[in-house]
Design a protein around this motif. Structure first.
Motif, short mmCIF file in Angstrom:
data_model
loop_
_atom_site.label_atom_id
_atom_site.label_comp_id
_atom_site.label_asym_id
_atom_site.label_seq_id
_atom_site.Cartn_x
_atom_site.Cartn_y
_atom_site.Cartn_z
N ALA A 91 -33.16 13.06 -5.56
CA ALA A 91 -32.89 11.55 -5.62
C ALA A 91 -31.96 11.47 -4.48
O ALA A 91 -32.23 10.44 -3.73
N ALA A 92 -30.81 12.52 -4.34
CA ALA A 92 -29.64 12.19 -3.23
C ALA A 92 -30.57 12.19 -1.81
O ALA A 92 -30.33 11.74 -0.86
N ALA A 93 -31.52 13.32 -1.74
CA ALA A 93 -32.11 13.53 -0.47
C ALA A 93 -33.12 12.39 -0.04
O ALA A 93 -33.09 12.05 1.10
N VAL A 94 -33.78 11.85 -1.08
CA VAL A 94 -34.76 10.70 -0.68
C VAL A 94 -33.85 9.40 -0.24
O VAL A 94 -34.23 8.75 0.42
N ARG A 95 -32.73 9.27 -1.14
CA ARG A 95 -31.91 8.12 -0.72
C ARG A 95 -31.55 8.39 0.53
O ARG A 95 -31.44 7.25 1.38
N ASP A 96 -30.95 9.54 1.08
CA ASP A 96 -30.49 9.54 2.56
C ASP A 96 -31.64 9.38 3.27
O ASP A 96 -31.21 8.61 4.44
N ALA A 97 -32.46 9.95 3.19
CA ALA A 97 -33.48 9.83 4.39
C ALA A 97 -34.27 8.49 4.23
O ALA A 97 -34.48 7.79 5.45
N ALA A 98 -34.39 7.71 3.09
CA ALA A 98 -34.96 6.39 3.22
C ALA A 98 -33.85 5.43 3.80
O ALA A 98 -34.46 4.24 4.39
N GLY A 99 -32.59 5.71 3.78
CA GLY A 99 -31.55 4.98 4.44
C GLY A 99 -32.01 4.87 5.96
O GLY A 99 -31.81 3.94 6.60
N ARG A 100 -32.69 5.86 6.68
CA ARG A 100 -33.08 5.79 8.04
C ARG A 100 -34.40 5.49 8.27
O ARG A 100 -34.72 5.10 9.40
N HIS A 101 -35.38 5.69 7.38
CA HIS A 101 -36.61 5.58 7.57
C HIS A 101 -37.06 4.77 6.31
O HIS A 101 -37.80 5.04 5.39
N ARG A 102 -36.92 3.42 6.35
CA ARG A 102 -37.12 2.59 5.28
C ARG A 102 -38.61 2.14 5.12
O ARG A 102 -39.00 1.95 4.03
N ASP A 103 -39.46 2.33 6.13
CA ASP A 103 -40.98 2.18 5.81
C ASP A 103 -41.72 3.61 5.86
O ASP A 103 -42.76 3.44 5.96
N SER A 104 -41.09 4.62 5.45
CA SER A 104 -41.71 5.84 5.28
C SER A 104 -42.40 6.00 3.98
O SER A 104 -41.80 6.27 3.01
N GLY A 105 -43.76 5.84 3.99
CA GLY A 105 -44.37 5.89 2.96
C GLY A 105 -44.57 7.29 2.10
O GLY A 105 -44.56 7.45 0.94
N ALA A 106 -44.29 8.43 3.06
CA ALA A 106 -44.35 9.77 2.58
C ALA A 106 -43.15 10.00 1.73
O ALA A 106 -43.25 10.65 0.62
N LEU A 107 -41.98 9.26 1.74
CA LEU A 107 -40.70 9.37 0.77
C LEU A 107 -40.99 8.71 -0.50
O LEU A 107 -40.78 9.36 -1.50
N TYR A 108 -41.71 7.88 -0.54
CA TYR A 108 -42.08 7.09 -1.80
C TYR A 108 -42.94 8.13 -2.67
O TYR A 108 -43.04 8.23 -3.64
N LEU A 109 -44.03 8.60 -1.87
CA LEU A 109 -44.90 9.62 -2.66
C LEU A 109 -44.30 10.74 -3.00
O LEU A 109 -44.53 11.36 -3.89
N LEU A 110 -43.35 11.37 -2.12
CA LEU A 110 -42.62 12.48 -2.49
C LEU A 110 -41.61 12.29 -3.62
O LEU A 110 -41.62 13.07 -4.91
N ALA A 111 -41.02 11.02 -4.03
CA ALA A 111 -40.42 10.60 -5.05
C ALA A 111 -41.12 10.39 -6.31
O ALA A 111 -40.86 10.87 -7.45
N VAL A 112 -42.31 9.58 -6.21
CA VAL A 112 -43.12 9.96 -7.33
C VAL A 112 -43.93 11.10 -7.95
O VAL A 112 -43.80 11.21 -8.99
N GLY A 113 -43.99 11.82 -6.84
CA GLY A 113 -44.45 13.17 -7.27
C GLY A 113 -43.61 14.16 -7.80
O GLY A 113 -43.69 14.93 -8.65
N GLY A 114 -42.28 14.20 -7.37
CA GLY A 114 -41.09 14.65 -7.74
C GLY A 114 -40.89 14.19 -9.27
O GLY A 114 -40.69 15.30 -10.24
#
Length: 396
Positions: free
Chosen positions: A214-237
């Motif tokens: 969660a911390a990693a996805v939060r930090d990365a999403a803060g810089r890449h707000r439109d990254s669908g890969a991060l949302y898929l990572l969060a759901v899969g995780g």
């Protein structure tokens, strides 16, 4: 400090035991963070080796006091002070994890381990004095723990090129001590209490996986707000962690331990076999965190090693849970083959565009299979299994 009754009704973990376990969260988090940094830095293989070695010290220190407390915990002032000293040792050990990962400096981690092992030896000497019937067993434990600690200290003076083989020898020695000691007589550990303590550690490592990811996805999403890969990572995780929890707790551990109480080999297989269960659950969080960082750097072109760091720990978790925790229940049906089949299929998800999501869906499918199998055998699923065992215990 006489041995406790292994058939004591309503035996549960004490608040001090829970505090002891929670303090190990720090060491687990440091080990997971080190593995994540190694994977993200392109050193997955060496990072995995260091993680396994560091996590062994964490797990072994936790496990030794857990089994001792199950057999002897008097909850008096001297015992409480000794356990508080153990907690201090675990915090010192955690402080040395980063140094061990970064440059192989084992001085701080060895100091923390020395505190843990010295206090454990003192507890065994106290048990030897108070429990004449098991004095030989307790003295063997005290001697084995002390000799191993002297060996760990000596490793600080061993040349770096032979340190790894020496560490492996020390690990083999540590694993041998309980087998050798209990060949002189079994300690009066409590099956339900041990099962509860192991279940709590599963929750600790799964919680660390959720927090790290969660911390990693939060930090990365803060810089890449439109990254669908991060949302898929969060759901899969989340799917993977939820499934790992569901599948582990689908079978009550205390029923296995109760049937192996007199079978030393099977008991040690169950106890030692949980090392890859715990380690893989902690490593999963590291893999998810590293994948999030690399997605930020490279977009969809994440290296295969980082993709494997997401899928391989889940496969290790599934196959070891099946081997030591599910298979001993001797259930028939599709679940006998479903666990190995999914454990083999999950690593291949590393080649998928969204490895975490594919692996999570595979794990979710396994949960469906296991739940349907439970219903077919009239166990009622994870909740039903524990409820049924509770009714049996209550009517006994």
């Amino acid at each position: 400090m006489r041995g406790r009754d292994p058939g004591e009704p309503h035996r549960t973990a004490t608040s001090l035991e829970l505090l002891f376990g929670l303090c190990f969260v720090i060491a687990v988090a440091e080990a997971s963070r080190g593995l994540s940094a190694a994977v993200a830095g392109g050193h997955a293989a060496s990072g995995a080796l260091r993680f396994a070695l560091v996590f062994f010290t964490v797990w072994w220190a936790w496990m030794n006091l857990t089994w001792f407390a199950s057999a002897y915990d008097p909850d008096d002032v001297p015992y409480r002070l000794t356990v508080l000293a153990q907690i201090t040792g675990s915090l010192v050990l955690a402080a040395g994890v980063a140094r061990a990962f970064e440059d192989g400096d084992l001085r701080v981690i060895t100091l923390g381990y020395a505190v843990l092992r010295t206090t454990l030896a003192a507890l065994w000497l106290r048990a030897a004095r108070s429990d004449p019937a098991r004095r030989r067993t307790a003295l063997r434990f005290a001697a084995g723990v002390t000799l191993c600690q002297l060996g760990w200290t000596a490793l600080l003076f061993v040349p770096a090129q032979v340190r790894l083989p020496a560490i492996l020898v020390m690990i083999a020695g540590e694993l041998t001590v309980p087998v050798w000691a209990q060949s002189a007589g079994m300690t009066p550990w409590h099956p339900r209490h041990i099962a509860e303590r192991y279940e709590s550690f599963v929750l600790i490592v799964l919680g660390e996986s959720v927090a790290a990811a969660a911390a990693a996805v939060r930090d990365a999403a803060g810089r890449h707000r439109d990254s669908g890969a991060l949302y898929l990572l969060a759901v899969g995780g989340l799917l993977m962690v939820f499934a790992m929890w569901w599948l582990y707790f689908a079978r009550p551990a205390h029923t296995i331990l109760a049937t192996t109480h007199r079978a030393a080999r099977r008991r040690f297989v169950w106890a030692y076999g949980h090392f890859p269960v715990f380690a893989s659950a902690a490593a999963e969080g590291a893999g998810l965190a590293a994948y999030a960082v690399l997605t930020q750097r490279h977009g969809d072109a994440v290296p295969l090693a980082a993709r494997a760091a997401v899928t391989v720990p889940v496969a290790v978790f599934l196959i070891t849970v099946w081997a030591v925790h599910v298979r001993p229940h001797r259930r028939r049906g599709t679940e006998r083959f479903a666990f190995p089949a999914v454990a083999v299929a999950v690593p291949a998800a590393a080649f998928a565009p969204a490895p975490a999501l594919v692996a999570g869906l595979l794990c979710a499918a396994l949960v469906v299979v296991v739940t349907r199998a439970d219903r077919a055998s009239c166990t009622g699923g994870p909740v039903g299994v524990h409820a049924q065992e509770g009714r049996r215990a209550g009517g006994a």
